[in-house]
Scaffold this active site. Structure first.
Site, PDB file in Angstrom:
ATOM      1  N   ALA A 139      29.567 -16.475 -24.809  1.00 20.27           N
ATOM      2  CA  ALA A 139      30.064 -15.325 -24.673  1.00 20.27           C
ATOM      3  C   ALA A 139      29.804 -14.204 -25.921  1.00 20.27           C
ATOM      4  CB  ALA A 139      31.214 -14.798 -23.737  1.00 20.27           C
ATOM      5  N   GLY A 140      29.425 -13.140 -25.720  1.00 18.20           N
ATOM      6  CA  GLY A 140      29.494 -12.204 -26.671  1.00 18.20           C
ATOM      7  C   GLY A 140      28.444 -12.122 -27.680  1.00 18.20           C
TER       8      GLY A 140
ATOM      9  N   LYS B 295      31.840 -24.585 -14.946  1.00 16.03           N
ATOM     10  CA  LYS B 295      32.425 -23.723 -16.049  1.00 16.03           C
ATOM     11  C   LYS B 295      33.517 -23.192 -15.389  1.00 16.03           C
ATOM     12  CE  LYS B 295      31.088 -19.780 -18.878  1.00 16.03           C
ATOM     13  NZ  LYS B 295      30.314 -18.628 -19.022  1.00 16.03           N
TER      14      LYS B 295
ATOM     15  N   GLY C 145      29.338  -9.794 -22.518  1.00 15.09           N
ATOM     16  CA  GLY C 145      28.663  -8.958 -22.577  1.00 15.09           C
ATOM     17  C   GLY C 145      28.701  -8.004 -23.581  1.00 15.09           C
TER      18      GLY C 145
ATOM     19  N   ASN D 161      23.790 -14.906 -21.596  1.00 11.68           N
ATOM     20  CA  ASN D 161      23.112 -14.382 -20.571  1.00 11.68           C
ATOM     21  C   ASN D 161      22.818 -13.059 -20.765  1.00 11.68           C
ATOM     22  OD1 ASN D 161      23.953 -14.521 -16.970  1.00 11.68           O
ATOM     23  ND2 ASN D 161      22.504 -13.328 -18.111  1.00 11.68           N
ATOM     24  N   THR D 162      23.521 -12.038 -20.996  1.00 10.69           N
ATOM     25  CA  THR D 162      23.169 -10.801 -21.036  1.00 10.69           C
ATOM     26  C   THR D 162      22.309 -10.487 -22.213  1.00 10.69           C
ATOM     27  OG1 THR D 162      25.517 -10.058 -20.231  1.00 10.69           O
ATOM     28  CG2 THR D 162      24.254  -8.511 -20.970  1.00 10.69           C
TER      29      THR D 162
END
Length: 257
Positions: free
Chosen positions: A183-184, A95, A156, A205-206
């Site tokens: 992301a986001g 990645k 995040g 992830n977050t």
């Protein structure tokens, strides 16, 4: 779903950082049904014990590792990190992140294309973290990328899909390229929305790792991804400008004087 010829049953990819403990990470991965997890070389190689713990967990769960070049701000740094990751994790998948702006962590798309070309020519199978820009996407495909990973919002931020029009345009422009919103995303409805646009998968992830209950949130995202994909395949109703009565008006009873 297929990435570089590898067939996967799950359309949810999960990050492995910021979890309260390895045990919670393991349970969250199980709950998510993810078959691919991302891992930062810098974090996992920070100490010998940390690397051993992670590898033990990965082996036990039987998931595939997608190393990333998180934290890299130059082409040289990203390429060097990718080579180290290939040696450490024994995979040609990478990645690719080349960060260009510190506050938003927006990709440096110029460096990204250059690094993608270098790595593709060196035998890597590149998953580029990019924006929804069509021209950049074209250049990445020309550089050898067979997967594109546009952001939904800054990493995040939990803001969801900031540019739905741009993401829809990207999907229409690349009907045969696997697209992953990366992301986001903050809540499961964000993931469902991405899948309803026709995206092949989401990576997050977050939103899971920092939830009050990461395991429950991982399960919720798994359900949302499945629901969004099913809705997309069912061809949802397009928005209308005017009302359309759900009850037929032709042949209804009428009272006379």
């Amino acid at each position: 779903m297929s990435f570089y010829g590898v067939e996967l049953g799950s359309r949810l990819l999960l990050g492995t950082s910021r979890y309260p403990s390895p045990a919670v990470l393991g349970e969250a991965i199980k709950a998510s049904k993810a078959e691919v997890v991302t891992v930062s070389l810098r974090r996992e190689s920070g100490s010998e014990r940390a690397g051993q713990t992670f590898w033990s967990l990965v082996r036990a769960l039987g998931v595939r590792v997608l190393p990333n070049t998180a934290g890299c701000h130059s082409v040289k740094e990203a390429v060097t990190t990718a080579h180290m990751a290939r040696e450490l994790f024994d995979t040609t998948w990478i990645k690719l992140e080349v960060i260009g702006e510190s506050d938003t962590l927006q990709p440096d798309v110029f460096g990204l294309v250059e690094a993608a070309r270098i790595l593709s020519e060196d035998g890597f199978e590149v998953f580029p973290y990019t924006t929804e820009d069509l021209v950049v996407a074209d250049r990445l495909v020309e550089a050898g990328c067979r997967v594109l990973m546009p952001w939904g919002a800054p990493i995040g931020s939990a803001r969801g899909l900031n540019n739905v029009y741009g993401l829809k345009s990207l999907r229409a422009h690349f009907p045969d390229i696997p697209l992953v919103v990366d992301a986001g995303l903050g809540v499961p409805s964000h993931a469902a929305a991405a899948m309803e646009l026709g995206y092949d998968a989401v990576l997050l992830n977050t939103a899971v790792a920092e939830a009050g209950d990461p395991v429950a949130m991982a399960r919720a995202f798994a359900l949302a991804v499945e629901a969004g994909r099913t809705a997309y395949l069912a061809q949802p109703l397009e928005p209308r400008d005017m009302a359309a009565p759900s009850t037929p008006v032709i042949g209804k009873a009428a009272l006379g004087d």
